[in-house]
Design an enzyme around this catalytic site. Structure first.
Site, PDB file in Angstrom:
ATOM      1  CG  ASP A 131      -7.492   5.847   7.067  1.00 22.98           C
ATOM      2  OD1 ASP A 131      -7.021   5.745   5.925  1.00 22.98           O
ATOM      3  OD2 ASP A 131      -6.812   6.062   8.082  1.00 22.98           O
ATOM      4  CG  HIS A 349      -1.718   5.699  12.194  1.00 22.01           C
ATOM      5  ND1 HIS A 349      -1.853   6.682  11.240  1.00 22.01           N
ATOM      6  CD2 HIS A 349      -1.751   4.520  11.521  1.00 22.01           C
ATOM      7  CE1 HIS A 349      -1.950   6.125  10.055  1.00 22.01           C
ATOM      8  NE2 HIS A 349      -1.898   4.809  10.189  1.00 22.01           N
ATOM      9  CG  ASP A 350       1.625   4.672   9.766  1.00 24.56           C
ATOM     10  OD1 ASP A 350       1.167   3.712  10.408  1.00 24.56           O
ATOM     11  OD2 ASP A 350       1.174   5.032   8.664  1.00 24.56           O
TER      12      ASP A 350
HETATM   13  C1  NOJ Z   1      -0.413   3.208   5.711  1.00 24.33           C
HETATM   14  C2  NOJ Z   1      -1.066   3.255   7.043  1.00 24.33           C
HETATM   15  O1  NOJ Z   1      -0.938   4.536   7.575  1.00 24.33           O
HETATM   16  C3  NOJ Z   1      -0.429   2.178   7.881  1.00 24.33           C
HETATM   17  O2  NOJ Z   1      -0.800   2.257   9.228  1.00 24.33           O
HETATM   18  C4  NOJ Z   1      -0.787   0.845   7.282  1.00 24.33           C
HETATM   19  O3  NOJ Z   1      -0.119  -0.186   7.966  1.00 24.33           O
HETATM   20  C5  NOJ Z   1      -0.397   0.776   5.817  1.00 24.33           C
HETATM   21  N1  NOJ Z   1      -0.734   1.955   5.075  1.00 24.33           N
HETATM   22  C6  NOJ Z   1      -1.113  -0.351   5.149  1.00 24.33           C
HETATM   23  O4  NOJ Z   1      -2.476  -0.043   5.045  1.00 24.33           O
END
Ligand code: NOJ
Length: 582
Positions: A131, A349-350
């Site tokens: 990532d 994960h978001d």
């Molecule tokens: C996107 C990521 O998927 C998320 O989990 C993160 O909080 C933000 N970017 C900031 O890096």
């Protein structure tokens, strides 16, 4: 996760001429010949390391835990792991705040274990995507520690600094995605720095060539270790122009990506996928048209934000409307049909758990989870599975926002409660859309802590783990897991699934998502009932009275299409069509 305001803050794309360069490829078949890259028929599995498997019993998942589960992933059949960040980090945003790109966070393990993971995965034909979080660093990154020492520090210009307004307030009104101003005052040097996420995640200044070179060097260092590529965190933000209030799709974005491609992965056989909340299909073409030498593909979120309030965003959820969804998916399938490439996903994960969002996590959990998988995996593009999706894990309803362990949920909760939103209304938003829903530890078995850890897990476990877990799924040939396995195998066996043309069917139907894929004389029809009701269908003339091979189904095989079809709740199936039925 991002407000509507920020979506709209995009620069006008004045490079219309670039769209026309796509004349290179005119049909899917030609595109297939032009680029049979391995990642086009790959299936990718995302691991959120904190919550996947804990080998040392400290309650946090780790690299050794992942290595121990590679056989499981090989059984599932995936080809690539996207590993959410494992780099050294103070974990203000669970690792998306990196303080050393070339080392591993001690709670996850060591660099030697990371190398072992790459090698052990390779032995099973699995590649690892790292990532790449380079829109920002942690405030504990040595570059930022230096940068904030003085205005003339050599690292000062690695970040974005501006003077206060005459009254001492922030340079402008830009907001952070995690709540509050995007500017944080630094008392030592008397200036503000810019951060689109938490104030502990200062944005890098991509206008500085030294920043570009440092990142390129770091990327090559990882590529030399044999990784399979990068998932690029909020990459659409790196071309920003803060003085004009432009964050996404800034004027420098595409040149920066072309330079990155040339300096790093361009000559290597790897996959790159950008996280681009602001992409339209035309913008996605700019990123993913091979001739432009940028990325393999991007994640677009148009189908996700359909379930958010247009003004208020994810915290005020909106009902899922299948017709709108079909419109969005159909548009993306069409625009990227021959030039560029789609990535396909329901969750990450978001985002909340797919079965809770789009299916029925109660009565029809198994049927609807399988239906969602079938609906997605037969589309054109590269499918992504988020850990636990393959066993139908669901959202949680924790009492307190703290239990969601998430900087975004907490930041926005505080901001909105202060602005007068009720606790109850905010918790409904969190139950529907908090990122914490996806981050509860993985359910491996029915033992204490779901077999995730011998210690106390860093985050509460979903209480339904005794019923929903990997051990149970592996033992049951009718499980969601085995359904995913079948879908992954079919993608490898049928080129039509990878390269075929997409044609929507029953377009106006409010409950059924149906489509056809075709490549030469290979033809597959996919029919999905997105509702918990029986649905009676009248098939169009060209689909009537056909017999074929039942490829996958969730209520028992279907191999004939009559004139009339009755679909069970959440019924879904795919048929490879051949001859007319006798
Ligand atoms: C996107 C990521 O998927 C998320 O989990 C993160 O909080 C933000 N970017 C900031 O890096």
């Amino acid at each position: 996760m991002y407000s509507r305001r920020n979506f709209l803050k995009t620069a006008a794309i004045t490079t219309a001429g670039l769209f026309l360069q796509g004349g290179l490829y005119t049909t899917s078949a030609q595109a297939a010949q032009a680029g049979p890259e391995w990642w086009r028929n790959a299936v990718i599995y995302q691991i959120y390391p904190r919550s996947f498997a804990d080998a040392n019993g400290d309650g946090t998942g780790d690299l050794a835990g992942i290595i121990g589960k590679l056989d499981y992933l090989q059984t599932l059949g995936i080809n690539v792991i996207w590993l959410s960040p494992v780099f050294r980090s103070p974990m203000d945003d669970n690792g998306y705040d990196i303080s050393d790109y070339c080392d591993i966070a001690p709670e996850f393990g060591t660099l030697a274990e990371m190398e072992m993971l790459i090698a052990e995965a390779a032995r099973r034909d699995i590649r690892i995507l790292m990532d790449l979080v380079v829109n920002h660093t942690s405030d504990e990154h040595p570059w930022f520690i230096e940068a904030r020492k003085s205005r003339d520090n050599p690292y000062r210009d690695y970040y974005i600094w501006r003077a206060p307004r005459t009254d001492g307030s922030a340079p402008d009104e830009q907001r952070s995605n995690f709540g509050g101003s995007a500017w944080e005052f630094d008392a030592t040097t008397g200036e503000y720095y810019f951060h689109l996420f938490s104030k502990r995640q200062p944005d890098l200044n991509w206008a500085n060539p030294q920043v570009q070179q440092e990142v390129h060097r770091m990327m090559n260092w990882w590529l030399d270790k044999g990784i399979g590529g990068f998932r690029m965190d909020v990459i659409d933000l790196i071309g920003k122009d803060v003085d004009r209030g432009i964050t996404s799709n800034g004027p420098r974005l595409h040149p920066l990506l072309q330079e990155m491609n040339a300096a790093t992965f361009g000559a290597r056989d790897v996959l790159t996928v950008g996280e681009t909340w602001s992409a339209t299909p035309e913008i996605a073409k700019l990123y993913s048209e091979p001739a432009r030498r940028e990325l393999s593909m991007v994640f677009q979120f148009e189908h996700i934000t359909l379930t958010w309030d247009p003004q208020d965003g994810k915290w005020t959820p909106r009902a899922f409307d299948l017709r709108e969804f079909k419109g969005v998916i159909g548009k993306w399938q069409k625009v990227l049909a021959d030039i560029g490439w789609n990535s396909l996903f329901w969750n990450n994960h978001d985002l909340p758990r797919a079965v809770s969002k789009y299916g029925d996590p109660g009565r029809y959990r198994i049927e609807s989870a399988k239906m969602l998988a079938t609906a997605l995996h037969f589309l054109k593009g590269t499918p992504y599975i988020y850990q636990g999706e393959e066993i139908g894990m669901t959202n949680v309803r924790f009492e307190s926002v703290e239990d969601y362990q998430d900087a975004e949920s907490l930041g926005l909760y505080r901001e909105r409660i202060a602005a007068g939103v009720s606790h109850e209304a905010m918790m409904e938003g969190i139950y529907a859309n908090s990122r914490g829903n996806a981050r509860t530890p993985m359910h491996w078995d029915a033992s204490e802590h779901a077999g995730f850890s011998h210690g106390k897990p860093w985050m509460k476990i979903n209480p339904n783990y005794r019923e929903i877990n990997v051990a149970a799924a592996l033992d049951d040939p009718g499980s969601i897991f085995h359904h995913y396995r079948t879908l992954i195998r079919l993608r490898k066996e049928y080129p039509v699934i990878v390269y075929g043309d997409y044609r929507p069917l029953l377009d106006a139907h409010p409950q059924v998502f149906a489509y056809e894929r075709q490549l030469g004389d290979q033809r597959i029809v996919v029919i999905n009932n997105f509702s918990g009701q029986l649905v009676e269908l009248e098939l169009p003339a060209d689909l009537r009275d056909l017999a074929g091979e039942s490829l996958v189904s969730n209520y028992g095989p279907r191999n004939v299409l009559g004139r009339h079809l009755t679909l069970q709740p959440y019924e879904s199936f795919a048929i490879a069509l051949g001859t007319p039925a006798a």
